[in-house]
Design a protein around this motif. Structure first.
Motif, mmCIF file in Angstrom:
data_model
loop_
_atom_site.group_PDB
_atom_site.id
_atom_site.type_symbol
_atom_site.label_atom_id
_atom_site.label_comp_id
_atom_site.label_asym_id
_atom_site.label_seq_id
_atom_site.Cartn_x
_atom_site.Cartn_y
_atom_site.Cartn_z
ATOM 1 N N ALA A 224 0.862 -1.331 0.069
ATOM 2 C CA ALA A 224 0.178 -0.015 -0.095
ATOM 3 C C ALA A 224 0.921 1.372 0.119
ATOM 4 O O ALA A 224 0.418 2.155 -0.748
ATOM 5 N N LYS A 225 1.831 1.267 0.696
ATOM 6 C CA LYS A 225 2.912 2.420 0.776
ATOM 7 C C LYS A 225 3.387 2.797 -0.605
ATOM 8 O O LYS A 225 3.341 3.779 -1.080
ATOM 9 N N GLU A 226 3.767 1.812 -1.202
ATOM 10 C CA GLU A 226 4.262 1.951 -2.539
ATOM 11 C C GLU A 226 3.195 2.326 -3.568
ATOM 12 O O GLU A 226 3.555 3.347 -4.199
ATOM 13 N N LEU A 227 2.079 2.156 -3.622
ATOM 14 C CA LEU A 227 0.780 2.438 -4.398
ATOM 15 C C LEU A 227 0.601 3.950 -3.890
ATOM 16 O O LEU A 227 0.263 4.937 -5.063
ATOM 17 N N ILE A 237 -9.499 2.635 -3.133
ATOM 18 C CA ILE A 237 -9.444 1.717 -4.251
ATOM 19 C C ILE A 237 -7.987 0.983 -3.751
ATOM 20 O O ILE A 237 -7.835 -0.197 -4.044
ATOM 21 N N ILE A 238 -6.886 1.937 -3.127
ATOM 22 C CA ILE A 238 -5.677 1.153 -2.911
ATOM 23 C C ILE A 238 -6.040 0.357 -1.740
ATOM 24 O O ILE A 238 -5.339 -0.964 -1.777
ATOM 25 N N ALA A 239 -6.902 0.570 -0.780
ATOM 26 C CA ALA A 239 -7.064 -0.447 0.407
ATOM 27 C C ALA A 239 -7.636 -1.555 -0.148
ATOM 28 O O ALA A 239 -7.180 -2.703 -0.076
ATOM 29 N N LYS A 240 -8.684 -1.368 -1.179
ATOM 30 C CA LYS A 240 -9.426 -2.700 -1.582
ATOM 31 C C LYS A 240 -8.242 -3.623 -2.324
ATOM 32 O O LYS A 240 -8.316 -4.846 -2.293
ATOM 33 N N PHE A 258 2.228 2.948 10.740
ATOM 34 C CA PHE A 258 3.508 4.094 10.371
ATOM 35 C C PHE A 258 3.294 5.244 11.284
ATOM 36 O O PHE A 258 3.970 6.277 10.769
ATOM 37 N N GLY A 259 1.987 5.521 11.879
ATOM 38 C CA GLY A 259 2.066 6.829 12.647
ATOM 39 C C GLY A 259 1.531 7.751 11.775
ATOM 40 O O GLY A 259 1.527 8.982 12.157
ATOM 41 N N LEU A 260 1.047 7.748 10.644
ATOM 42 C CA LEU A 260 0.281 8.520 9.976
ATOM 43 C C LEU A 260 -0.787 7.857 9.085
ATOM 44 O O LEU A 260 -0.745 6.747 8.715
ATOM 45 N N PRO A 261 -1.853 8.490 8.799
ATOM 46 C CA PRO A 261 -2.917 8.115 7.968
ATOM 47 C C PRO A 261 -2.413 7.997 6.430
ATOM 48 O O PRO A 261 -1.444 8.687 6.074
ATOM 49 N N PRO A 262 -3.145 7.146 5.563
ATOM 50 C CA PRO A 262 -2.482 7.099 4.419
ATOM 51 C C PRO A 262 -2.383 8.263 3.437
ATOM 52 O O PRO A 262 -1.582 8.367 2.651
ATOM 53 N N SER A 263 -3.491 9.116 3.693
ATOM 54 C CA SER A 263 -3.506 10.479 3.019
ATOM 55 C C SER A 263 -2.164 11.398 3.556
ATOM 56 O O SER A 263 -1.659 11.939 2.529
ATOM 57 N N GLY A 264 -1.831 11.443 4.668
ATOM 58 C CA GLY A 264 -0.928 12.247 5.446
ATOM 59 C C GLY A 264 0.523 11.570 4.757
ATOM 60 O O GLY A 264 1.327 12.054 4.579
ATOM 61 N N PHE A 265 0.487 10.131 4.733
ATOM 62 C CA PHE A 265 1.717 9.575 4.109
ATOM 63 C C PHE A 265 1.877 9.706 2.706
ATOM 64 O O PHE A 265 3.051 10.287 2.545
ATOM 65 N N ARG A 266 0.917 9.535 2.077
ATOM 66 C CA ARG A 266 1.048 10.343 0.577
ATOM 67 C C ARG A 266 1.447 11.743 0.684
ATOM 68 O O ARG A 266 2.435 12.005 -0.233
ATOM 69 N N GLU A 267 1.043 12.598 1.259
ATOM 70 C CA GLU A 267 1.455 13.963 1.355
ATOM 71 C C GLU A 267 2.914 14.000 1.654
ATOM 72 O O GLU A 267 3.711 14.860 1.034
ATOM 73 N N PRO A 273 10.318 9.724 -2.043
ATOM 74 C CA PRO A 273 9.830 8.223 -1.881
ATOM 75 C C PRO A 273 11.112 7.391 -1.384
ATOM 76 O O PRO A 273 10.999 6.423 -0.857
ATOM 77 N N TYR A 274 12.375 7.955 -1.684
ATOM 78 C CA TYR A 274 13.407 7.386 -1.104
ATOM 79 C C TYR A 274 13.622 7.155 0.292
ATOM 80 O O TYR A 274 14.535 6.426 0.751
ATOM 81 N N ASN A 275 12.991 8.061 1.022
ATOM 82 C CA ASN A 275 12.890 7.967 2.413
ATOM 83 C C ASN A 275 12.097 6.959 2.969
ATOM 84 O O ASN A 275 12.223 6.743 4.269
ATOM 85 N N ILE A 276 11.343 6.278 2.419
ATOM 86 C CA ILE A 276 10.473 5.298 2.986
ATOM 87 C C ILE A 276 11.260 3.873 3.072
ATOM 88 O O ILE A 276 11.964 3.560 2.310
#
Length: 283
Positions: A224-227, A237-240, A258-267, A273-276
């Motif tokens: 999910a993080k990658e997407l 849709i990513i969740a599904k 991860f300590g962040l919601p998906p939207s916050g992680f994306r932002e 992305p290399y810090n993930i």
């Protein structure tokens, strides 16, 4: 329950035991039966088909190459697969448990994996036929043959289990990597692999440091993080797509991990992305 093989071998070598019955059964597909086991412990040697056994709440997937031991007077539920007949030979025996090693076979249920073994099958059929014959000499042969069956069982199990756990782990991991987007559970993984859930927990903790459920969750969330940082697809849709049809539940476990919601992680990571870093799991 788990019984260490060398301890089991030692227990038999130091105990007096005698065959009380050898029976050959063929049961129709889809049959369900609930019963109390015999007043003696025994081994169940599958010859064909697939069944699910439940000993006092412990589930076992039973098929050729996987032998089940059951204790005396236990509650047993048997459900035969609907696809083919279930065939097996059961051997009941009486034993004077020493208890010095902490093993009481009259109260124990466990499984022993041996893989396909034509010699063991031949010995079992010979044991069954010999048990049917009257007279003292067939009775003597029955006791001798049962010991030959145990010897072959122990030899085969020692050779099989040295690589079995690693192979099973790799097979299930491969299945998770290919089907993580499907509706999977530990029970489903156990049924698909033909292993019981307790063994799956043992193997996954041994080779990955986490249980199979945690492994599945971690793998899904890593994907999910990658997407989230490589696509503009909505979070729901990513969740599904990674196996979570409920986006609120997905968001909750993602945030917990991860300590962040998906939207916050994306932002935060879309432009960096290399810090993930993935949660560490074998891949």
């Amino acid at each position: 329950m788990e019984v260490e093989l060398n301890s089991l071998i030692s227990h038999f070598s130091n105990s007096l035991f005698k065959v009380k019955g050898v029976y050959h059964y063929t049961i129709n597909p889809g049959t369900f039966h609930s019963q109390k086991t015999a007043p003696f412990p025994g081994f169940i040697f599958p010859l064909g088909g697939h069944a699910r056994f439940n000993f006092n709440g412990s589930l076992y997937q039973v098929f050729p190459g996987r032998i089940i031991h059951g204790g005396a007077e236990m509650l047993l539920e048997k459900k035969v697969s609907k696809f083919q007949r279930w065939e097996y030979i059961s051997v009941l025996y009486d034993i004077k448990d020493t208890l010095a090693d902490g093993i009481c076979l009259t109260e124990s249920h466990f499984e022993i994996s041996v893989g396909k073994n034509s010699k063991l099958s031949e010995l079992l059929y010979k044991l069954w036929r010999t048990y049917q014959k009257p007279g003292p000499f067939p009775a003597f042969q029955t006791e001798t043959l049962f010991r030959c069956v145990l010897e072959e069982l122990f030899i085969s199990s020692r050779g099989f289990n040295s690589e079995d756990s690693q192979v099973l782990f790799e097979e299930i991991v491969s299945y998770i990597h290919e089907h993580y987007m499907d509706s999977l559970s530990v029970r489903a993984l156990a049924e698909q692999s033909g292993a019981n859930e307790n063994r799956l927990y043992y193997i996954f903790n041994k080779y990955s440091g986490m249980g199979p459920g945690d492994y599945l969750t971690t793998y899904r969330l890593n994907r999910a993080k990658e997407l989230l940082v490589t696509e503009n697809t909505p979070v729901g849709i990513i969740a599904k797509s990674v196996g979570y049809p409920d986006p609120l539940y997905f968001s909750r476990i993602f945030s917990k991990k991860f300590g962040l919601p998906p939207s916050g992680f994306r932002e935060k990571f879309r432009n960096n992305p290399y810090n993930i870093q993935d949660c560490t799991i074998p891949t």
